[in-house]
Motif scaffolding. Structure first.
Motif, PDB file in Angstrom:
ATOM      1  N   VAL A 171      -9.027   7.841  10.264  1.00 12.31           N
ATOM      2  CA  VAL A 171      -9.430   7.805   8.854  1.00 12.31           C
ATOM      3  C   VAL A 171      -8.278   7.215   8.046  1.00 12.31           C
ATOM      4  O   VAL A 171      -7.153   7.715   8.126  1.00 12.31           O
ATOM      5  N   PRO A 172      -8.502   6.150   7.248  1.00 15.75           N
ATOM      6  CA  PRO A 172      -7.426   5.562   6.441  1.00 15.75           C
ATOM      7  C   PRO A 172      -6.911   6.557   5.402  1.00 15.75           C
ATOM      8  O   PRO A 172      -7.701   7.141   4.656  1.00 15.75           O
ATOM      9  N   VAL A 173      -5.592   6.771   5.382  1.00 17.66           N
ATOM     10  CA  VAL A 173      -5.012   7.729   4.438  1.00 17.66           C
ATOM     11  C   VAL A 173      -3.934   7.131   3.546  1.00 17.66           C
ATOM     12  O   VAL A 173      -3.668   7.651   2.468  1.00 17.66           O
ATOM     13  N   CYS A 174      -3.275   6.049   3.982  1.00 14.25           N
ATOM     14  CA  CYS A 174      -2.191   5.469   3.192  1.00 14.25           C
ATOM     15  C   CYS A 174      -2.091   3.974   3.458  1.00 14.25           C
ATOM     16  O   CYS A 174      -2.226   3.531   4.593  1.00 14.25           O
ATOM     17  N   ALA A 175      -1.853   3.218   2.374  1.00 15.32           N
ATOM     18  CA  ALA A 175      -1.682   1.768   2.498  1.00 15.32           C
ATOM     19  C   ALA A 175      -0.271   1.398   2.085  1.00 15.32           C
ATOM     20  O   ALA A 175       0.223   1.857   1.050  1.00 15.32           O
ATOM     21  N   LEU A 176       0.386   0.587   2.901  1.00 13.44           N
ATOM     22  CA  LEU A 176       1.716   0.077   2.595  1.00 13.44           C
ATOM     23  C   LEU A 176       1.569  -1.398   2.267  1.00 13.44           C
ATOM     24  O   LEU A 176       1.092  -2.177   3.092  1.00 13.44           O
ATOM     25  N   LYS A 177       1.943  -1.769   1.055  1.00 12.15           N
ATOM     26  CA  LYS A 177       1.813  -3.158   0.623  1.00 12.15           C
ATOM     27  C   LYS A 177       3.190  -3.751   0.398  1.00 12.15           C
ATOM     28  O   LYS A 177       3.989  -3.230  -0.381  1.00 12.15           O
ATOM     29  N   THR A 178       3.470  -4.869   1.069  1.00 12.62           N
ATOM     30  CA  THR A 178       4.733  -5.575   0.919  1.00 12.62           C
ATOM     31  C   THR A 178       4.713  -6.333  -0.398  1.00 12.62           C
ATOM     32  O   THR A 178       3.747  -7.009  -0.728  1.00 12.62           O
ATOM     33  N   LYS A 179       5.811  -6.217  -1.160  1.00 12.56           N
ATOM     34  CA  LYS A 179       5.926  -6.876  -2.452  1.00 12.56           C
ATOM     35  C   LYS A 179       6.611  -8.229  -2.312  1.00 12.56           C
ATOM     36  O   LYS A 179       7.509  -8.390  -1.486  1.00 12.56           O
ATOM     37  N   ASP A 180       6.210  -9.197  -3.141  1.00 13.29           N
ATOM     38  CA  ASP A 180       6.829 -10.526  -3.130  1.00 13.29           C
ATOM     39  C   ASP A 180       8.312 -10.469  -3.476  1.00 13.29           C
ATOM     40  O   ASP A 180       9.099 -11.267  -2.982  1.00 13.29           O
ATOM     41  N   ILE A 181       8.693  -9.529  -4.321  1.00 16.87           N
ATOM     42  CA  ILE A 181      10.087  -9.426  -4.768  1.00 16.87           C
ATOM     43  C   ILE A 181      10.933  -8.589  -3.811  1.00 16.87           C
ATOM     44  O   ILE A 181      12.107  -8.387  -4.039  1.00 16.87           O
ATOM     45  N   GLY A 182      10.312  -8.096  -2.752  1.00 11.78           N
ATOM     46  CA  GLY A 182      11.003  -7.251  -1.784  1.00 11.78           C
ATOM     47  C   GLY A 182      10.554  -5.810  -1.926  1.00 11.78           C
ATOM     48  O   GLY A 182      10.098  -5.375  -2.980  1.00 11.78           O
TER      49      GLY A 182
END
Length: 76
Positions: free
Chosen positions: A20-31
């Motif tokens: 079950v999806p519980v957390c999303a990690l999104k990489t930022k363009d600025i780091g």
């Protein structure tokens, strides 16, 4: 014990807890990386701001740090 797996692509990682999806990690363009709960959980306020409200998202400098924090939170 709950089983945590990760689905990864170039800009997004999703933590699955027993599939079950519980957390999303999104990489930022600025780091850095933003970790956002998908199931109503909240990150505790940072220790230097103890009166702040808990938040759905939290910033991390590295993806490894974010993954570790998510896994520790889910195993606690």
């Amino acid at each position: 014990m709950a089983h945590i797996t990760w689905i990864e692509n170039s800009t997004l990682c999703t933590a699955l807890l027993d599939d079950v999806p519980v957390c999303a990690l999104k990489t930022k363009d600025i780091g850095g990386v933003t970790a956002s709960w998908l199931d109503g959980r909240l990150w505790a306020p940072p220790s230097h701001m103890p009166k702040a409200m808990p938040q759905v998202s939290r910033f991390f400098a590295e993806i490894a740090d974010a993954k570790l924090a998510v896994e520790q939170y889910l195993h606690s």
